[in-house]
Design a protein around this motif. Structure first.
Motif, PDB file in Angstrom:
ATOM      1  N   GLY A 162       3.780 -15.342   5.267  1.00 42.91           N
ATOM      2  CA  GLY A 162       2.770 -14.562   5.979  1.00 42.91           C
ATOM      3  C   GLY A 162       2.892 -14.737   7.480  1.00 42.91           C
ATOM      4  O   GLY A 162       2.826 -13.775   8.253  1.00 42.91           O
ATOM      5  N   ARG A 191       4.124 -11.999  10.485  1.00 42.19           N
ATOM      6  CA  ARG A 191       3.363 -11.714  11.707  1.00 42.19           C
ATOM      7  C   ARG A 191       4.241 -11.903  12.937  1.00 42.19           C
ATOM      8  O   ARG A 191       4.125 -11.162  13.910  1.00 42.19           O
ATOM      9  CB  ARG A 191       2.122 -12.604  11.770  1.00 42.19           C
ATOM     10  CG  ARG A 191       0.987 -12.004  10.947  1.00 42.19           C
ATOM     11  CD  ARG A 191      -0.259 -12.811  11.034  1.00 42.19           C
ATOM     12  NE  ARG A 191      -0.236 -13.883  10.037  1.00 42.19           N
ATOM     13  CZ  ARG A 191      -0.921 -15.013  10.167  1.00 42.19           C
ATOM     14  NH1 ARG A 191      -1.662 -15.219  11.233  1.00 42.19           N
ATOM     15  NH2 ARG A 191      -0.853 -15.924   9.216  1.00 42.19           N
ATOM     16  N   PRO A 193      -1.077 -11.625  -2.405  1.00 45.88           N
ATOM     17  CA  PRO A 193      -2.141 -10.640  -2.210  1.00 45.88           C
ATOM     18  C   PRO A 193      -3.044 -10.876  -0.990  1.00 45.88           C
ATOM     19  O   PRO A 193      -3.247  -9.958  -0.194  1.00 45.88           O
ATOM     20  CB  PRO A 193      -2.942 -10.725  -3.500  1.00 45.88           C
ATOM     21  CG  PRO A 193      -2.001 -11.255  -4.512  1.00 45.88           C
ATOM     22  CD  PRO A 193      -1.020 -12.107  -3.777  1.00 45.88           C
ATOM     23  N   THR A 194      -3.567 -12.096  -0.837  1.00 41.87           N
ATOM     24  CA  THR A 194      -4.501 -12.280   0.286  1.00 41.87           C
ATOM     25  C   THR A 194      -3.765 -12.201   1.615  1.00 41.87           C
ATOM     26  O   THR A 194      -4.298 -11.710   2.596  1.00 41.87           O
ATOM     27  CB  THR A 194      -5.264 -13.622   0.199  1.00 41.87           C
ATOM     28  OG1 THR A 194      -4.316 -14.690   0.216  1.00 41.87           O
ATOM     29  CG2 THR A 194      -6.086 -13.707  -1.061  1.00 41.87           C
ATOM     30  N   GLN A 217      -1.035 -10.405   2.093  1.00 44.04           N
ATOM     31  CA  GLN A 217      -0.735  -8.983   2.229  1.00 44.04           C
ATOM     32  C   GLN A 217      -1.914  -8.258   2.882  1.00 44.04           C
ATOM     33  O   GLN A 217      -1.735  -7.477   3.828  1.00 44.04           O
ATOM     34  CB  GLN A 217      -0.467  -8.402   0.840  1.00 44.04           C
ATOM     35  CG  GLN A 217      -0.550  -6.890   0.789  1.00 44.04           C
ATOM     36  CD  GLN A 217      -0.083  -6.334  -0.558  1.00 44.04           C
ATOM     37  OE1 GLN A 217       0.463  -7.027  -1.383  1.00 44.04           O
ATOM     38  NE2 GLN A 217      -0.289  -5.081  -0.770  1.00 44.04           N
ATOM     39  N   ALA A 218      -3.120  -8.547   2.390  1.00 41.75           N
ATOM     40  CA  ALA A 218      -4.296  -7.892   2.942  1.00 41.75           C
ATOM     41  C   ALA A 218      -4.464  -8.252   4.415  1.00 41.75           C
ATOM     42  O   ALA A 218      -4.748  -7.384   5.248  1.00 41.75           O
ATOM     43  CB  ALA A 218      -5.534  -8.297   2.151  1.00 41.75           C
ATOM     44  N   GLN A 219      -4.229  -9.541   4.740  1.00 35.94           N
ATOM     45  CA  GLN A 219      -4.312  -9.960   6.145  1.00 35.94           C
ATOM     46  C   GLN A 219      -3.323  -9.192   7.001  1.00 35.94           C
ATOM     47  O   GLN A 219      -3.635  -8.743   8.105  1.00 35.94           O
ATOM     48  CB  GLN A 219      -3.971 -11.453   6.284  1.00 35.94           C
ATOM     49  CG  GLN A 219      -5.096 -12.390   5.926  1.00 35.94           C
ATOM     50  CD  GLN A 219      -4.634 -13.852   5.939  1.00 35.94           C
ATOM     51  OE1 GLN A 219      -3.507 -14.161   6.319  1.00 35.94           O
ATOM     52  NE2 GLN A 219      -5.511 -14.741   5.530  1.00 35.94           N
ATOM     53  N   LEU A 225      -1.906  -6.249   6.434  1.00 35.53           N
ATOM     54  CA  LEU A 225      -2.250  -4.836   6.579  1.00 35.53           C
ATOM     55  C   LEU A 225      -3.380  -4.656   7.599  1.00 35.53           C
ATOM     56  O   LEU A 225      -3.372  -3.706   8.381  1.00 35.53           O
ATOM     57  CB  LEU A 225      -2.636  -4.237   5.224  1.00 35.53           C
ATOM     58  CG  LEU A 225      -1.472  -4.120   4.219  1.00 35.53           C
ATOM     59  CD1 LEU A 225      -1.966  -3.643   2.868  1.00 35.53           C
ATOM     60  CD2 LEU A 225      -0.377  -3.193   4.731  1.00 35.53           C
ATOM     61  N   ASP A 226      -4.322  -5.605   7.604  1.00 35.35           N
ATOM     62  CA  ASP A 226      -5.367  -5.579   8.638  1.00 35.35           C
ATOM     63  C   ASP A 226      -4.741  -5.654  10.021  1.00 35.35           C
ATOM     64  O   ASP A 226      -5.106  -4.904  10.930  1.00 35.35           O
ATOM     65  CB  ASP A 226      -6.305  -6.794   8.495  1.00 35.35           C
ATOM     66  CG  ASP A 226      -7.223  -6.670   7.299  1.00 35.35           C
ATOM     67  OD1 ASP A 226      -7.318  -5.552   6.761  1.00 35.35           O
ATOM     68  OD2 ASP A 226      -7.820  -7.688   6.909  1.00 35.35           O
ATOM     69  N   VAL A 267      -0.852   0.709  -0.800  1.00 32.68           N
ATOM     70  CA  VAL A 267      -0.579   0.468   0.620  1.00 32.68           C
ATOM     71  C   VAL A 267      -0.835   1.744   1.412  1.00 32.68           C
ATOM     72  O   VAL A 267      -1.447   1.729   2.480  1.00 32.68           O
ATOM     73  CB  VAL A 267       0.886  -0.008   0.822  1.00 32.68           C
ATOM     74  CG1 VAL A 267       1.245  -0.045   2.299  1.00 32.68           C
ATOM     75  CG2 VAL A 267       1.085  -1.373   0.196  1.00 32.68           C
ATOM     76  N   ALA A 268      -0.394   2.874   0.842  1.00 33.06           N
ATOM     77  CA  ALA A 268      -0.607   4.147   1.519  1.00 33.06           C
ATOM     78  C   ALA A 268      -2.088   4.452   1.628  1.00 33.06           C
ATOM     79  O   ALA A 268      -2.581   4.854   2.697  1.00 33.06           O
ATOM     80  CB  ALA A 268       0.108   5.258   0.763  1.00 33.06           C
ATOM     81  N   ARG A 311      -4.442   2.451   1.790  1.00 31.16           N
ATOM     82  CA  ARG A 311      -5.052   1.517   2.721  1.00 31.16           C
ATOM     83  C   ARG A 311      -4.815   1.920   4.173  1.00 31.16           C
ATOM     84  O   ARG A 311      -5.670   1.730   5.024  1.00 31.16           O
ATOM     85  CB  ARG A 311      -4.457   0.131   2.424  1.00 31.16           C
ATOM     86  CG  ARG A 311      -4.759  -0.981   3.364  1.00 31.16           C
ATOM     87  CD  ARG A 311      -6.120  -1.574   3.077  1.00 31.16           C
ATOM     88  NE  ARG A 311      -6.423  -2.585   4.063  1.00 31.16           N
ATOM     89  CZ  ARG A 311      -6.667  -2.331   5.337  1.00 31.16           C
ATOM     90  NH1 ARG A 311      -6.685  -1.083   5.742  1.00 31.16           N
ATOM     91  NH2 ARG A 311      -6.927  -3.304   6.182  1.00 31.16           N
ATOM     92  N   LEU A 312      -3.634   2.469   4.481  1.00 25.57           N
ATOM     93  CA  LEU A 312      -3.241   2.614   5.875  1.00 25.57           C
ATOM     94  C   LEU A 312      -3.048   4.048   6.373  1.00 25.57           C
ATOM     95  O   LEU A 312      -3.201   4.318   7.550  1.00 25.57           O
ATOM     96  CB  LEU A 312      -1.897   1.909   6.113  1.00 25.57           C
ATOM     97  CG  LEU A 312      -1.856   0.413   6.366  1.00 25.57           C
ATOM     98  CD1 LEU A 312      -0.413   0.005   6.584  1.00 25.57           C
ATOM     99  CD2 LEU A 312      -2.696   0.024   7.569  1.00 25.57           C
ATOM    100  N   CYS A 313      -2.636   4.946   5.481  1.00 17.47           N
ATOM    101  CA  CYS A 313      -2.028   6.187   5.971  1.00 17.47           C
ATOM    102  C   CYS A 313      -2.994   7.352   6.143  1.00 17.47           C
ATOM    103  O   CYS A 313      -3.989   7.455   5.437  1.00 17.47           O
ATOM    104  CB  CYS A 313      -0.902   6.615   5.038  1.00 17.47           C
ATOM    105  SG  CYS A 313       0.383   5.376   4.963  1.00 17.47           S
TER     106      CYS A 313
END
Lengths: 328, 326, 305
Positions: free
Chosen positions: A163, A167, A192-193, A195-197, A199-200, A222-223, A225-227
């Motif tokens: 992770g 970054r 998972p956690t 990944q969420a961090q 994407l934030d 993912v899409a 969440r972001l796109c």
């Protein structure tokens, strides 16, 4: 120079991979067109072999040796990247356009400190050194929320978690304030956690740095969440493209529909069986004539086996390549 | 009283770390990879193990497969203790417990024909005649949805999904009662995953199989399993029915883990519980509740006292001071 | 790094003890020295007296302990042939051999690395094909034959270089080339495959994403990564070279340790053979120690492991 709202325009891109014998040609990307507006996030969704990563590498012009862009145009701020010399392209890469790769554990050179690898683009593109360089590096490390940056910069990649490395890769990618950021499966290798961090973080960076982002992923989550918009690829072609909500609420291409229906959802238990797509993705060196999805398509027409369907417009921004869609 | 197929009681696995240099092995630091894990599994049902890297789920699976020896604790299979079995009882146990791994590319020998790959465990056992063997292999291939002529071909001639079918056929060859599924679909293409998950469910019904499923994809686990156990740094922090865990996680870690799931829809960008910090090293887990360093609800007590697993009103168990008796 | 150093050092000491034990045991197994030293009709009492004089009647562990103490003092006994201390005989010949071996090592490393890098960078070009054919050929030719051929062409026919002996730099060329041929080939092959693997790695892709120059990527990042396996085998290469001098020294009449060892074997000069084996072993063990340390310097994963 201002080229209006559009940062990137890809027109009829074809990238083929030549086999060792020179005979076997894999049509990895076979006529892909799309636009990317400034500040927009576009998702390219597809399975392995769909051509999503090759599209991204073609834009960055870092294709593997055997792959060639056969035809098409890639306009970045109105200038065709395919016409640029290597040196000119190098100046754009890392400065105006950048990329994050899938696995952070192998994205950095294991023999050099992360600091020296973060410094490289700043030295090359920004000619920074000494105190300004050090300040910029610390600033970037805090932008990607890495605690105690001075210590971390002196460490080697193997001393950090996945992770944290991703970054740092992010920090390197945005170090020269690029306009375009391509993220190729940026969170697939992460927990998972974490990944969420990440994407934030990507969202924060995009909004604070006014980045235009292309997210290459196999994951509709993912899409979602972001796109803002997504483009679904299959066998080197775009099968459907539209605003994210349109695609989720009213998918029109049978492939998109089937994929969305095949994903299990923990919040909707009870349905014992998943809807699955039979068969497997085709061999790109031996594509049948007509629509490549036809052999697996639940609503295939006779015509699909003969002719590749053109692009049909469903709404102002929603298009799909399918004879079924044209019939309706 | 229910007869369980598999009962793991207080499983512990410690690994020594560091190059101790050879001579003094006694004071070397230990990674407590699995630290007191207990669960029960009925025949024909599935248990999902979830958690992030380093939580001990893979080590637990390897203990069940007897690839590692337990440091402490017991594994009962059909009522028999098997954790220290050797020789014939061990072989008998191994025949009944099979595994399907993540990567269908590396788990099949590229130089062997599919029929030999599938028949390998049987040939090793040496109890079947040629004709009987061939018929059983053909039946297995058809059960997993492959053509009979697949038998004569080599693994590289198949796609990822088909290879996973071959691996599953091999796993079923000895008619096991328990199959350990370690990330069975995460290396597969999205359009193939549902095929394999459906196949696994069909096989479970047909052969009354029990599964222990390890997957990082919580949706897959919730879809496939009857019971989910959530692990963090070697311990189970919450265990209950898939429905209760995924709808209303009770432990703060489970809540965070499930809230970190990617949204199923664009408008599902729900409020997420943000965890601070990283997973601590299992070499040196924090005192008290292992999760306290990242927990949004941490209290003074969490830093010193380890919460015991307690049964909640709906029957699930969880280890958290917020949930336990006051 | 210090911990790493000491763990390697400890291993080196253990290995040296092991080698000394092997040398000790084999020398005791190769027959009773007293029978060689005494006349054939020596009486039982004479033999006993001789054994006592040489300390051969003591228990083996006492003998081994004495052997070790003598070795530590550089005392391997006298050469049966030259009637001078075996150790000083060895030490007087060692420099010539090391000159040969190290020259060949430097040559093979530089040439092997360069050819390997060029071969990988210009994959499937004629240079690459040439390198690959060269490496197969070089590895399959016996060095005594190569040596004789080189003498025939460059000394006998062309008179460019002397045939044999050691009176100056020009005398070094042919033996060094002969000796270096095989390690050039192996270094080339390892560099080439390591380089290909590295250039294919994701971190190289990411370096390109950063917009760095290809030359910079190759010479700073890829080369350093490709060096890791090359260094890993350099200890083996050195061992091969020092062992290989035995043949090359004979062919070129090079006054080194190899020649001395061959002579000593023919004349059963046990003290010299023992001293030669032990000295070269200890030398190689320390070279390998140095290689391990270099490994730690270049690869942080080893250093902090």
């Amino acid at each position: 120079m201002n080229h209006g709202d559009t940062l990137l325009q890809v027109k009829d891109l074809k990238t083929h991979i030549l086999g060792r014998d020179g005979l076997r040609v894999t049509k990895a990307v076979d006529g892909v067109s799309f636009d990317l507006k400034r500040g927009e996030t576009l998702g390219i969704i597809g399975e392995s072999g769909s051509g999503k990563t090759m599209t991204a590498l073609s834009i960055m012009r870092i294709l593997p040796e055997a792959a060639r862009v056969i035809s098409g145009e890639i306009l970045f701020n109105g200038e065709n990247l395919l016409k640029k010399g290597d040196a000119e392209m190098r100046r754009l890469r890392g400065e105006q356009m950048s990329m994050i790769l899938q696995d952070p554990m192998v994205s950095l050179d294991p023999l050099f400190t992360v600091g020296s690898q973060l410094a490289e683009p700043l030295k090359v593109h920004r000619r920074l050194s000494g105190a300004p360089l050090a300040n910029r590096m610390t600033e970037l490390m805090s932008a990607v929320s890495i605690p105690s940056p001075e210590t971390r910069l002196k460490q080697y990649p193997h001393q950090m978690s996945g992770g944290m490395l991703q970054r740092i890769v992010g920090a390197i990618a945005i170090s020269c304030d690029p306009q375009l950021l391509i993220a190729d499966e940026p969170t697939t290798a992460l927990d998972p956690t974490v990944q969420a961090q990440f994407l934030d973080l990507l969202e924060t960076l995009r909004d604070s740095k006014h980045l235009s982002v292309i997210v290459v992923t196999h994951d509709f989550g993912v899409a979602a969440r972001l796109c803002d918009r997504v483009m679904v690829m299959y066998a080197g072609r775009v099968v459907e493209m539209g605003p994210i909500r349109e695609i989720f609420d009213h998918p029109r291409h049978p492939y998109t529909k089937a994929l969305l229906a095949s994903i299990p959802d923990a919040t909707e238990l009870g349905a014992r069986r998943l809807r699955s797509i039979e068969g497997s993705p085709p061999d790109l060196a031996m594509l049948p004539p007509g629509c490549p999805f036809a052999p697996r398509c639940p609503s295939v027409l006779e015509r699909c086996h003969r002719e590749y369907p053109g692009e049909f417009r469903i709404a102002s921004e929603h298009v799909a390549s399918c004879w079924q869609v044209s019939a309706q | 009283m229910t007869q369980y197929l598999l009962e793991a009681d207080n499983l512990v696995k410690h690994f020594p770390v560091g190059r101790g240099g050879g001579f003094r092995q006694t004071n070397r630091p230990m990674i407590k990879a699995v630290d007191g894990v207990s669960f029960k599994l009925e025949a024909g049902t599935s248990l999902g193990l979830v958690g992030e890297s380093g939580c001990g789920k893979t080590t637990t699976a390897r203990l069940l497969l007897r690839l590692y020896d337990v440091t402490a604790g017991s594994i009962r299979f059909g009522g028999e203790e098997v954790q220290n079995a050797t020789g014939k009882p061990l072989r008998a146990y191994r025949n009944q417990v099979q595994a399907v791994f993540q990567d269908p590319y590396s788990s099949l020998n590229p130089r062997m024909r599919v029929r030999d790959i599938v028949a390998e465990p049987l040939v090793a056992q040496g109890q079947m005649g040629r004709k009987e063997l061939r018929d059983w292999v053909n039946e297995l291939l058809s059960v997993v949805g492959l053509d009979a002529n697949a038998a004569h071909r080599f693994p590289h001639e198949f796609s990822g999904g088909q290879r996973q079918r071959i691996a599953i056929a091999r796993g079923l060859a000895l008619r096991p009662r328990l199959v350990i599924l370690d990330e069975p679909v995460s290396a597969l293409d999205v359009s193939i995953r549902a095929q394999i998950l459906n196949l696994l469910q069909d096989l479970q019904d047909k052969f009354n199989l029990s599964y222990v499923l390890i997957a990082h994809d919580l949706d897959v686990v919730a879809h496939m399993c009857d019971v989910i156990a959530v692990m963090y740094l070697g311990k189970i922090v919450e265990m209950g029915t898939a429905d209760s865990i995924s709808r209303a996680p009770a432990h703060p870690y489970t809540q965070a883990l499930f809230s970190a799931r990617l949204p199923a829809r664009p408008d599902g960008r729900a409020a997420r519980i943000k965890l601070s910090g990283e997973i601590p090293s299992p070499l040196n887990p924090p005192p008290g509740c292992h999760f306290h360093t990242r927990c949004p609800h941490v209290m003074a007590r969490c830093r010193s006292a380890q919460p015991p697993l307690t049964t909640l009103p709906d029957g699930r168990i969880a280890a958290c001071h917020l949930l336990g008796p006051a | 790094m210090l911990r790493y150093f000491f763990s390697r050092l400890r291993l080196a000491v253990i290995t040296i003890l092991g080698v000394s034990l092997i040398v000790f045991v084999t020398s005791r197994m190769s027959g009773d020295v007293t029978l060689l030293l005494l006349p054939q009709d020596a009486s039982e009492a004479d033999i006993k007296a001789m054994q006592h004089e040489l300390g051969l009647d003591a228990p083996y562990y006492v003998q081994y302990y004495k052997f070790l103490r003598n070795v530590a003092d550089g005392d391997f006994g006298e050469s049966l042939r030259y009637r001078e201390p075996a150790f000083s005989l060895i030490m007087s010949r060692l420099p010539a051999t090391l000159e040969l071996a190290f020259s060949a090592f430097i040559l093979s490393t530089i040439v092997g690395l360069l050819m390997g890098i060029v071969s990988a960078r210009m994959r499937s070009s004629w240079i690459d094909y040439f390198s690959r054919i060269f490496s197969i050929t070089a590895q399959s030719m016996p060095s005594f034959w190569v040596g004789i051929m080189l003498i025939l062409v460059f000394a006998v026919e062309l008179h460019w270089l002397p045939t044999s002996g050691a009176q100056g730099v020009e005398y070094l060329v042919l033996p060094v080339v002969t000796l270096a041929l095989v390690p050039i080939a192996s270094t080339l092959r390892i560099t080439r495959s390591a380089m290909l693997q590295t250039l294919d790695a994701d971190y190289v892709k990411f370096l390109r994403v950063k917009g760095l120059r290809e030359q910079f990527i190759v010479w700073k990042h890829a080369l350093r990564n490709a060096l890791v396996p090359v260094i890993a085998i350099s200890g083996l290469t050195l061992g091969f070279l020092i062992g290989g001098t035995v043949i090359v020294e004979s062919v070129f009449a090079w006054p080194g340790l190899g020649n001395l060892m061959v002579e000593s074997i023919f004349t059963r000069d046990y003290p010299v053979i023992q001293a030669g084996v032990l000295v070269t072993s200890i030398f190689l063990i320390f070279l390998n120690l140095a290689v391990d340390l270099l490994f730690g310097v270049i690869d942080p994963r080893v250093r902090f492991g």
